[in-house]
Write a protein that holds these residues in place. Structure first.
Motif, PDB file in Angstrom:
ATOM      1  N   GLY A  75     -35.023  47.368  -6.265  1.00  0.00           N
ATOM      2  CA  GLY A  75     -34.056  46.995  -6.023  1.00  0.00           C
ATOM      3  C   GLY A  75     -33.783  45.936  -5.180  1.00  0.00           C
ATOM      4  N   ALA A  76     -35.022  45.319  -4.422  1.00  0.00           N
ATOM      5  CA  ALA A  76     -35.235  44.448  -3.582  1.00  0.00           C
ATOM      6  C   ALA A  76     -35.647  43.129  -4.258  1.00  0.00           C
ATOM      7  CB  ALA A  76     -36.116  44.666  -2.349  1.00  0.00           C
ATOM      8  N   VAL A  77     -36.429  43.137  -5.333  1.00  0.00           N
ATOM      9  CA  VAL A  77     -36.893  41.801  -5.919  1.00  0.00           C
ATOM     10  C   VAL A  77     -36.704  41.968  -7.309  1.00  0.00           C
ATOM     11  CG1 VAL A  77     -38.936  40.516  -6.253  1.00  0.00           C
ATOM     12  CG2 VAL A  77     -38.659  41.980  -4.254  1.00  0.00           C
ATOM     13  N   GLU A  78     -36.101  41.032  -7.904  1.00  0.00           N
ATOM     14  CA  GLU A  78     -35.797  41.019  -9.354  1.00  0.00           C
ATOM     15  C   GLU A  78     -37.236  41.196 -10.202  1.00  0.00           C
ATOM     16  OE1 GLU A  78     -36.480  38.108 -11.639  1.00  0.00           O
ATOM     17  OE2 GLU A  78     -34.505  37.312 -11.468  1.00  0.00           O
ATOM     18  N   PRO A  79     -37.090  41.699 -11.515  1.00  0.00           N
ATOM     19  CA  PRO A  79     -38.449  41.966 -12.195  1.00  0.00           C
ATOM     20  C   PRO A  79     -39.140  40.753 -12.291  1.00  0.00           C
ATOM     21  CG  PRO A  79     -36.340  42.721 -13.096  1.00  0.00           C
ATOM     22  CD  PRO A  79     -35.843  42.076 -12.090  1.00  0.00           C
ATOM     23  N   ARG A  80     -38.483  39.733 -12.826  1.00  0.00           N
ATOM     24  CA  ARG A  80     -39.655  38.764 -13.058  1.00  0.00           C
ATOM     25  C   ARG A  80     -40.245  38.137 -11.870  1.00  0.00           C
ATOM     26  NH1 ARG A  80     -37.983  33.641 -16.849  1.00  0.00           N
ATOM     27  NH2 ARG A  80     -36.619  35.283 -17.528  1.00  0.00           N
ATOM     28  N   THR A  81     -39.634  38.289 -10.633  1.00  0.00           N
ATOM     29  CA  THR A  81     -40.207  37.601  -9.591  1.00  0.00           C
ATOM     30  C   THR A  81     -41.363  38.843  -9.208  1.00  0.00           C
ATOM     31  OG1 THR A  81     -38.152  36.733  -8.736  1.00  0.00           O
ATOM     32  CG2 THR A  81     -39.961  36.918  -7.147  1.00  0.00           C
ATOM     33  N   LEU A  82     -40.934  39.931  -9.285  1.00  0.00           N
ATOM     34  CA  LEU A  82     -42.004  40.950  -8.945  1.00  0.00           C
ATOM     35  C   LEU A  82     -43.269  40.977 -10.009  1.00  0.00           C
ATOM     36  CD1 LEU A  82     -41.749  43.133  -6.852  1.00  0.00           C
ATOM     37  CD2 LEU A  82     -40.530  44.607  -8.520  1.00  0.00           C
ATOM     38  N   VAL A  83     -42.981  40.617 -11.330  1.00  0.00           N
ATOM     39  CA  VAL A  83     -44.161  40.577 -11.863  1.00  0.00           C
ATOM     40  C   VAL A  83     -45.055  39.393 -11.650  1.00  0.00           C
ATOM     41  CG1 VAL A  83     -45.028  40.191 -14.507  1.00  0.00           C
ATOM     42  CG2 VAL A  83     -43.013  41.830 -13.993  1.00  0.00           C
ATOM     43  N   GLU A  84     -44.475  38.204 -11.334  1.00  0.00           N
ATOM     44  CA  GLU A  84     -45.136  36.868 -10.815  1.00  0.00           C
ATOM     45  C   GLU A  84     -46.031  37.250  -9.593  1.00  0.00           C
ATOM     46  OE1 GLU A  84     -42.103  33.838 -12.731  1.00  0.00           O
ATOM     47  OE2 GLU A  84     -42.096  34.120 -10.343  1.00  0.00           O
ATOM     48  N   ALA A  85     -45.206  38.009  -8.602  1.00  0.00           N
ATOM     49  CA  ALA A  85     -46.064  38.629  -7.427  1.00  0.00           C
ATOM     50  C   ALA A  85     -47.243  39.446  -7.631  1.00  0.00           C
ATOM     51  CB  ALA A  85     -44.918  39.215  -6.530  1.00  0.00           C
TER      52      ALA A  85
END
Ligand code: NG1
Length: 407
Positions: free
Chosen positions: A261-271
């Motif tokens: 809910g806090a971070v969008e999926p693409r950014t989360l996968v990059e992290a």
């Protein structure tokens, strides 16, 4: 059902008196959202027209005596209590015991029943035949012992119950089997459990096709399933810590829903790519992208966009195969054949490791998809006998019920 119907007659043959009640609970086909439920992320299943039925008569003691009309499954008999000794791992009798054990742990229940069970759900195929047994037995015992059966609370009790067999499952199967509505699929969210019912467009056909390869989650597939769950939890712990310490999130999240809910999926996968490798990275990527596909799929169904929904199913299968490693040669082949026959999309359904696929077609293409599946998969593999059990169009159906039998 009437006392004179087939199941009623089987009961009377066995016990010498007619049954008084029937408990029924459907299986389900999950349309999208696989291996997300135990991460508290959404799923999007619908209940099937195929179900478990139990004709029964309450007893005045704490015993359950249950016969299965199929010779494959021996009779079970046990005493209700909060610490019931399980049968050997993999026995079907552990599912009735699971329901009784959990209800006895939580409520003062002491009355059992005599019952005869039949099911037209393929076993160990990813269509939740096991949860249908747990739910049907659970509902029967709850009604007989006056335990409340409000769907959202009862589904959580039944999900806890099924863990008795050793699988650390999520709560999707019990919730949809208890709470489904006719002609609808349901987006299910967890902790707290909620069902949002969505009408399945009239001209959409969800085809279920069984590889013929059993995925016995109470046996060999159990360890593989449980290890996926542990890997998802471990991946979460590492990524949640990383994004909190690098100030990508304002706080340390303790569950997947908070984080996605806090971070969008693409950014989360990059992290995640910065701190995870190998299978942990793959599991994390599947879970996060699959949750996003569920949200999108619900919108596609509301918009009656069959092409868009199908594309999401294809993407889900690719992710389950390459990142979650739960597909098989047979599942991949069935998915490919369904696509070849003109399906808008296709994917494995349920836990995987064998079992069924679900394919989406509309009323104009469904005939060609079915024909292609018969010719290119079932006939080639010598599996064209009992084809109606291996291949059918799912009818979105209502959830479980318990009632008196008309005499
Ligand atoms: P199957 O094996 O298809 O009934 C299992 C789990 C679900 C869910 C799916 C994967 C149980 C009873 N069911 O379903 O909760 O995790 O795998 O999406 O453990």
């Amino acid at each position: 059902m009437t006392a004179a119907s087939g199941l009623g007659a089987a009961f009377e043959d066995r016990f010498g008196v007619p049954p008084t009640h029937v408990a029924r609970a459907p299986g389900r086909v999950n349309l999208i959202g696989e291996h997300t439920d135990y991460n508290d992320l959404p799923v999007f299943p619908m209940a099937l027209h195929r179900e478990v039925r139990i004709a029964l008569r309450p007893r005045d003691d704490e015993r359950v005596a249950l016969y299965n009309v199929s010779d494959e499954f021996p009779p079970v008999e046990f005493e209700i209590g909060p610490a019931i000794e399980p049968y050997v791992q993999g026995s079907w009798g552990n599912y009735p015991k699971a329901a009784a054990n959990e209800l006895a742990r939580r409520f003062a229940i002491w009355r059992g029943f005599d019952g005869v069970l039949s099911s037209d759900l393929p076993v160990a195929s990813g269509l939740s035949s096991s949860s249908a047994i747990v739910n049907a037995v659970g509902l029967a015992l709850a009604h007989i012992n006056e335990v409340p059966t409000e769907v959202r609370e009862f589904a959580v009790v039944m999900a806890d119950a099924e863990r008795y067999v050793g699988t650390h499952g999520g709560g999707m199967d019990q919730a949809i089997s208890l709470g489904a509505r006719d002609r609808c699929a349901a987006k299910i969210t967890f902790s707290p459990l909620r069902l949002r019912h969505v009408n399945v467009p009239d001209d959409w056909c969800f085809i279920v096709a069984d590889t013929g390869e059993r995925a016995e989650k109470s046996k060999a597939a159990m360890a593989a399933y449980n290890s996926r769950r542990a890997e998802c939890a471990e991946a979460f712990r590492i990524v949640a810590g990383h994004v909190a310490t690098t100030n990508m999130t304002e706080k340390l999240y303790t569950s997947y829903p908070g984080l996605v809910g806090a971070v969008e999926p693409r950014t989360l996968v990059e992290a995640a790519e910065q701190v995870l490798q190998g299978n942990l990275l793959r599991r994390f990527r599947h879970v996060v992208t699959e949750a996003a596909r569920v949200e999108e799929a619900v919108d596609r169904m509301y918009a009656a966009d069959v092409t868009g929904f199908g594309a999401l199913m294809d993407a889900s299968h690719a992710s389950l195969r390459s990142d979650f490693h739960v597909s098989s040669v047979e599942l991949d082949e069935l998915v490919a054949v369904a696509r070849e026959g003109g399906a808008a999309g296709a994917r494995l359904t349920g836990a995987g490791f064998g079992g069924c696929i679900v394919a989406l077609a509309d009323r104009w293409t469904v005939g060609s998809v079915l024909e292609t599946l018969v010719a290119e998969y079932f006939e080639r593999r010598g599996l064209a006998d009992r084809i109606d059990d291996r291949l059918f169009v799912a009818v979105p159906s209502r959830g479980a019920s318990y009632g008196a039998i008309e005499s």
